[in-house]
Design a protein around this motif. Sequence first.
Motif, mmCIF file in Angstrom:
data_model
loop_
_atom_site.group_PDB
_atom_site.id
_atom_site.type_symbol
_atom_site.label_atom_id
_atom_site.label_comp_id
_atom_site.label_asym_id
_atom_site.label_seq_id
_atom_site.Cartn_x
_atom_site.Cartn_y
_atom_site.Cartn_z
ATOM 1 N N ARG A 279 4.521 -16.148 17.456
ATOM 2 C CA ARG A 279 4.319 -14.737 16.823
ATOM 3 C C ARG A 279 4.084 -14.141 17.311
ATOM 4 N NH1 ARG A 279 -1.645 -15.950 13.929
ATOM 5 N NH2 ARG A 279 -2.226 -16.183 16.485
ATOM 6 N N LEU B 69 5.607 -2.037 9.129
ATOM 7 C CA LEU B 69 5.931 -3.345 7.929
ATOM 8 C C LEU B 69 7.276 -3.250 7.656
ATOM 9 C CD1 LEU B 69 3.115 -1.920 5.249
ATOM 10 C CD2 LEU B 69 3.810 -4.837 6.501
ATOM 11 N N ARG C 251 3.965 -8.145 9.434
ATOM 12 C CA ARG C 251 3.273 -7.962 8.108
ATOM 13 C C ARG C 251 1.598 -8.378 8.337
ATOM 14 N NH1 ARG C 251 0.007 -12.504 8.764
ATOM 15 N NH2 ARG C 251 1.251 -14.911 9.835
ATOM 16 N N PHE C 252 1.070 -6.773 7.634
ATOM 17 C CA PHE C 252 -0.459 -6.873 7.651
ATOM 18 C C PHE C 252 -1.188 -8.896 7.478
ATOM 19 C CE2 PHE C 252 -4.213 -6.585 5.742
ATOM 20 C CZ PHE C 252 -5.104 -5.529 6.542
ATOM 21 N N SER C 253 -1.599 -8.787 8.806
ATOM 22 C CA SER C 253 -2.459 -9.915 8.347
ATOM 23 C C SER C 253 -3.979 -9.734 8.299
ATOM 24 C CB SER C 253 -2.812 -10.604 9.741
ATOM 25 O OG SER C 253 -2.886 -11.895 9.728
ATOM 26 N N MET D 174 -0.605 -6.735 13.387
ATOM 27 C CA MET D 174 0.348 -6.901 12.736
ATOM 28 C C MET D 174 0.679 -7.991 13.109
ATOM 29 S SD MET D 174 0.540 -4.402 10.174
ATOM 30 C CE MET D 174 1.891 -4.434 9.739
ATOM 31 N N ARG E 27 3.972 -10.591 14.183
ATOM 32 C CA ARG E 27 5.839 -10.707 13.348
ATOM 33 C C ARG E 27 5.643 -12.467 13.189
ATOM 34 N NH1 ARG E 27 11.209 -9.357 13.998
ATOM 35 N NH2 ARG E 27 12.794 -9.681 12.816
ATOM 36 N N ASP E 28 6.217 -13.010 12.653
ATOM 37 C CA ASP E 28 6.123 -14.363 12.491
ATOM 38 C C ASP E 28 7.492 -15.029 13.224
ATOM 39 O OD1 ASP E 28 3.215 -15.126 11.788
ATOM 40 O OD2 ASP E 28 4.323 -13.879 10.027
ATOM 41 N N LEU F 27 9.617 -16.505 9.900
ATOM 42 C CA LEU F 27 9.961 -15.333 8.922
ATOM 43 C C LEU F 27 10.737 -14.151 9.019
ATOM 44 C CD1 LEU F 27 6.595 -15.059 7.125
ATOM 45 C CD2 LEU F 27 8.552 -15.983 6.810
ATOM 46 N N LEU G 188 11.933 -11.760 7.068
ATOM 47 C CA LEU G 188 11.339 -10.282 6.428
ATOM 48 C C LEU G 188 12.466 -9.162 7.306
ATOM 49 C CD1 LEU G 188 7.829 -10.879 7.141
ATOM 50 C CD2 LEU G 188 8.687 -10.475 5.113
#
Length: 255
Positions: free
Chosen positions: A208, A225, A230-232, A245, A247-248, A251, A255
């Motif tokens: 992450r 975004l 993504r908002f966690s 925030m 970024r996985d 994903l 995204l």
Amino acid sequence: MSPTDASADTGTDTGTDRGTDMGTTAPGAVARSLSDTGGEDTLDLHLPAELVALFATGHGTTPMDGDLLDEVGTWGPTDTPAGSFHLVPVRIERDLALVTRWMNDPAVAAFWELAGPETVTESHIGAQLGGDGRSVPCLGVLDSTPMSYFEIYRADLDPLARHYPARPHDTGIHLLLGSVADRGRGVGTTLLRAVADLVLDHRPRCTRVIAEPDLRNTPSVSAFLSAGFRFSVEVDLPDKRAALMVRDRALRHVL
């Protein structure tokens, strides 16, 4: 902690927040010095050597390859819609005057709080360069032109880790855009995505990429975004209420 808000990306020139109040982006309230919050600085978190070694390997059973951030200086350039982009580790003798000028831009100073003579910037950068490598200050070079300042840091070894369920090798980003001309036209979003991808490409143990913009800075949150974060969760940090925030890796192509 430090700013990183991307308000500069959405047409609002608010400078650059090192934690995540971009106006330029500085990864949230974590990369900047917290001398005004009881000395809780990114670089002043002292952990036992055994714990540092555990985080460095991810499980404590194999030796770490390279350094705490997998040798940022060797990552090389990457192509982006804005041009060829390269993270270049800062050298005091070469870059101090330029970074100091950026830090004295009122829009940047409002978030980074490092305005002043060169000695102020030198102290901030020098603490990272003289540390154990958990935070690496870099110039962002776009088409051979230095135009931004980044701090790539180990969020799991940072005071930020006290405020969220950190995972080994979580990596944070702080960003500021040096030129007013680069703000408000999507450059920050482009660079956030590019740098997050560089982290995931060159740090295989990192799952992450983290940032923590001020929750009130909606343009910055929006920029993250747009960059695939993504908002966690909302996080209460010593100097602000932040939007965590993420970024996985899983994903990154969605995204």
